[in-house]
Design an enzyme around this catalytic site. Sequence first.
Site, PDB file in Angstrom:
ATOM      1  N   GLU A  55      -8.817  18.284   1.309  1.00 29.56           N
ATOM      2  CA  GLU A  55     -10.047  17.954   2.024  1.00 29.56           C
ATOM      3  C   GLU A  55     -11.114  18.982   1.652  1.00 29.56           C
ATOM      4  O   GLU A  55     -10.949  20.178   1.893  1.00 29.56           O
ATOM      5  CB  GLU A  55      -9.802  17.964   3.535  1.00 29.56           C
ATOM      6  CG  GLU A  55     -11.042  17.659   4.351  1.00 29.56           C
ATOM      7  CD  GLU A  55     -10.788  17.757   5.843  1.00 29.56           C
ATOM      8  OE1 GLU A  55     -11.706  17.451   6.612  1.00 29.56           O
ATOM      9  OE2 GLU A  55      -9.663  18.163   6.235  1.00 29.56           O
ATOM     10  N   HIS A  64      -9.241  22.499   2.233  1.00 38.81           N
ATOM     11  CA  HIS A  64      -8.092  22.470   3.132  1.00 38.81           C
ATOM     12  C   HIS A  64      -7.022  21.602   2.475  1.00 38.81           C
ATOM     13  O   HIS A  64      -7.326  20.510   1.982  1.00 38.81           O
ATOM     14  CB  HIS A  64      -8.454  21.880   4.495  1.00 38.81           C
ATOM     15  CG  HIS A  64      -9.304  22.779   5.333  1.00 38.81           C
ATOM     16  ND1 HIS A  64      -9.694  24.034   4.936  1.00 38.81           N
ATOM     17  CD2 HIS A  64      -9.828  22.599   6.582  1.00 38.81           C
ATOM     18  CE1 HIS A  64     -10.423  24.598   5.880  1.00 38.81           C
ATOM     19  NE2 HIS A  64     -10.535  23.738   6.893  1.00 38.81           N
ATOM     20  N   HIS A  66      -3.766  19.478   3.295  1.00 39.52           N
ATOM     21  CA  HIS A  66      -2.970  18.869   4.360  1.00 39.52           C
ATOM     22  C   HIS A  66      -1.635  18.416   3.775  1.00 39.52           C
ATOM     23  O   HIS A  66      -1.593  17.730   2.746  1.00 39.52           O
ATOM     24  CB  HIS A  66      -3.694  17.677   4.976  1.00 39.52           C
ATOM     25  CG  HIS A  66      -5.011  18.033   5.588  1.00 39.52           C
ATOM     26  ND1 HIS A  66      -5.121  18.857   6.688  1.00 39.52           N
ATOM     27  CD2 HIS A  66      -6.286  17.679   5.247  1.00 39.52           C
ATOM     28  CE1 HIS A  66      -6.393  18.995   7.010  1.00 39.52           C
ATOM     29  NE2 HIS A  66      -7.128  18.292   6.150  1.00 39.52           N
ATOM     30  N   TYR A 128      -4.977  10.337   7.705  1.00 41.58           N
ATOM     31  CA  TYR A 128      -5.848  11.514   7.722  1.00 41.58           C
ATOM     32  C   TYR A 128      -5.702  12.310   6.422  1.00 41.58           C
ATOM     33  O   TYR A 128      -6.686  12.782   5.849  1.00 41.58           O
ATOM     34  CB  TYR A 128      -5.509  12.391   8.922  1.00 41.58           C
ATOM     35  CG  TYR A 128      -6.421  13.589   9.076  1.00 41.58           C
ATOM     36  CD1 TYR A 128      -7.684  13.462   9.641  1.00 41.58           C
ATOM     37  CD2 TYR A 128      -6.017  14.852   8.650  1.00 41.58           C
ATOM     38  CE1 TYR A 128      -8.526  14.558   9.774  1.00 41.58           C
ATOM     39  CE2 TYR A 128      -6.844  15.958   8.774  1.00 41.58           C
ATOM     40  CZ  TYR A 128      -8.094  15.805   9.341  1.00 41.58           C
ATOM     41  OH  TYR A 128      -8.927  16.890   9.466  1.00 41.58           O
ATOM     42  N   SER A 271      18.271 -23.684   5.248  1.00 44.80           N
ATOM     43  CA  SER A 271      17.262 -23.573   6.296  1.00 44.80           C
ATOM     44  C   SER A 271      16.035 -24.407   5.930  1.00 44.80           C
ATOM     45  O   SER A 271      15.677 -24.531   4.764  1.00 44.80           O
ATOM     46  CB  SER A 271      16.875 -22.101   6.469  1.00 44.80           C
ATOM     47  OG  SER A 271      15.867 -21.960   7.436  1.00 44.80           O
ATOM     48  N   LYS A 272      15.399 -24.981   6.937  1.00 45.99           N
ATOM     49  CA  LYS A 272      14.191 -25.801   6.766  1.00 45.99           C
ATOM     50  C   LYS A 272      14.464 -27.100   6.013  1.00 45.99           C
ATOM     51  O   LYS A 272      13.561 -27.677   5.404  1.00 45.99           O
ATOM     52  CB  LYS A 272      13.090 -25.021   6.033  1.00 45.99           C
ATOM     53  CG  LYS A 272      12.775 -23.653   6.623  1.00 45.99           C
ATOM     54  CD  LYS A 272      12.255 -23.760   8.032  1.00 45.99           C
ATOM     55  CE  LYS A 272      11.906 -22.390   8.589  1.00 45.99           C
ATOM     56  NZ  LYS A 272      11.464 -22.446  10.006  1.00 45.99           N
ATOM     57  N   SER A 273      15.709 -27.584   6.059  1.00 50.79           N
ATOM     58  CA  SER A 273      16.020 -28.826   5.357  1.00 50.79           C
ATOM     59  C   SER A 273      15.827 -30.055   6.232  1.00 50.79           C
ATOM     60  O   SER A 273      15.994 -31.176   5.767  1.00 50.79           O
ATOM     61  CB  SER A 273      17.465 -28.787   4.832  1.00 50.79           C
ATOM     62  OG  SER A 273      18.373 -28.692   5.912  1.00 50.79           O
ATOM     63  N   GLY A 274      15.497 -29.864   7.494  1.00 50.31           N
ATOM     64  CA  GLY A 274      15.229 -31.000   8.367  1.00 50.31           C
ATOM     65  C   GLY A 274      16.400 -31.412   9.233  1.00 50.31           C
ATOM     66  O   GLY A 274      16.373 -32.477   9.857  1.00 50.31           O
ATOM     67  N   THR A 276      17.596 -30.216  12.122  1.00 51.85           N
ATOM     68  CA  THR A 276      17.281 -30.283  13.551  1.00 51.85           C
ATOM     69  C   THR A 276      16.448 -31.513  13.864  1.00 51.85           C
ATOM     70  O   THR A 276      16.750 -32.262  14.808  1.00 51.85           O
ATOM     71  CB  THR A 276      16.530 -29.016  13.991  1.00 51.85           C
ATOM     72  OG1 THR A 276      17.335 -27.873  13.726  1.00 51.85           O
ATOM     73  CG2 THR A 276      16.202 -29.068  15.471  1.00 51.85           C
TER      74      THR A 276
END
EC number: 3.1.21.-
Length: 434
Positions: A55, A64, A66, A128, A271-274, A276
Site C-alpha cells: 500500500e 506499508h 500487508h 483490503y 437426474s432431470k430425466s422426467g 418425477t
Amino acid sequence: MKKTNNIKKETMFQAQNIFLTYSQCDLSKEEIKTFIINLCNEKKLQINYLIIGIENHQDHKGKHHHVFFQLNKQFRTRDLTIFNIPKNIKEKKLIDHENIKIKDFFYSPHIEPRPGNPIKDTTDVRNYVKKDGDFIEEGTFKHVRYIKLSKNEKPTELESLTNNYFLKLRKEYQQKEINISKTKNEIFKKLKLYAESLEPNYAFKNAKRFKNMVFEYIFESDIKELPIFDFCTFKKIPILISIYDILETQKEQLSNSISKRFKTLIVEGNSKSGKTQFFKSVLTNLELPFNYIKDDVDFSDENYDEDKCVNIYDDIDIYDIQARNLTKVVIGNQKDSIVNMKYKPRTKIKGTDISIMLVNEDTSIEKYCFDNFKRGRKEYKYIRENAIFINLDKHTITHYEYQKYENEQAVIQHFEMPKNWDGLLYFLDQENES
C-alpha cells in the site's frame, strides 16, 4: 529493552488466520514471503493461503506491506517479536545491546487478531490487501467469519444475521416451483451451515430453534408447487406404456378390494430425466391420490396422508432407509406397519399401498444390490424378490426434451433393453404382474 508490541510476552498468541502490517517497509514482497514461509516451517505449520500486498501512502509515510496467511492449524507463541523482520540480516546480532531500539534494525508489525481486535471476516482482510493491486498470492483461500461474544452477552448480532439470512432464503424459495417438504429441509440445512460459518457453538446450541423457524414460519402458501404435466406430453414408448399398465392393474386390484401386497416399482435414471413428472402425471391421470416423499423418509402429518393409496419416494438413499429399519416398510409393503416419528404421533403405513421409488444414478439401488451380493450379504435378496426394477438410463422422457433425439427407433430400442447386472436382478414383465 523497549517492546513495540502491546501484548505482554506472557500472553499466549494463537491464531489460524493471521494479518500483519509492516509500516514504512522497504523490503520486497518476495523477501517477506520467504520470511513467512521459513517462520512457519520452523513451527512445522503448513500455509494453506498467503497474500502479500503493498500500500503506497500519498502522505509520504512510505510503503506499508500487508500480509495475510491461513494455516492448517493454529500458530502458537508467547513472543510476538518472532514476527519482526530484520532490515539487514547481518545486523540481527545487535538486538542484544541494551541501547539498541528494535525499530532501528527490525520491521515490527501490527498484528491481528489481538485482544479487542479480532479478524471478523477473512474476505474483508483479503480485499483490503488487494486494494492497490500490487500483491502476490498463492494457495487456496478460505472464507471465515468470526463474531466474538462475551459469556454474558446475548447473541443479538448472530440472531440478527441468521434471521435475515432465513428471510432471504424464504424469499428465494418463494420464487421457485418446488416441493414443500424439500424446501423446508433445504432451508434448514442452509441456515444451519450459515450459522456454523458464523460461530460453531452458536449453531450447535440453536439448531432446534432454526428447525422451529423453518417448520413454523414456512407455509405451503409460500411455495409454488411443481405443475403436473398432462399425460399426453409424454411419449408412448414401450417402457412407459408398461409402467402405465402395471399401475392401471394395481388400481383395478385396489378398486376390487383385492387384498394383495404390491411389489415396489424402483425406477432408476439420470437426474432431470422426467421421472418425477411422469409418475405424477400417470397417477393423476389414473386418479390415484399419492404422497410425495423426497430426500428424507418423513411420515409426519405435514408430509404424509394415510388416506392416500400411493407413496412416491424420491431420491432417498437406501442406506438411510436401512438405518431407520424401514426397508420392509418402503420396499415390498409388508402388512400394515406403524412408524414412530420423533416428536410426532405414530403413523400407519398400509400394506396395500402402492409404493414407487425414484432413484438417481448416484444412489442406485441396483448397484447397491450388486455390491451387497459380491460381499456375500443377504439384504439384496429381499429387495430382489419384492421390487420391479425399471431403468430409464440417461434419456429424457418428456415430449419437450425428446425431440433432440433424431433417431426415435434407436431410443425406443434402448428403452426395451434394461440393464441386468449379470442376472442378479430380474425385471417383472406385465404378464407376471397381472
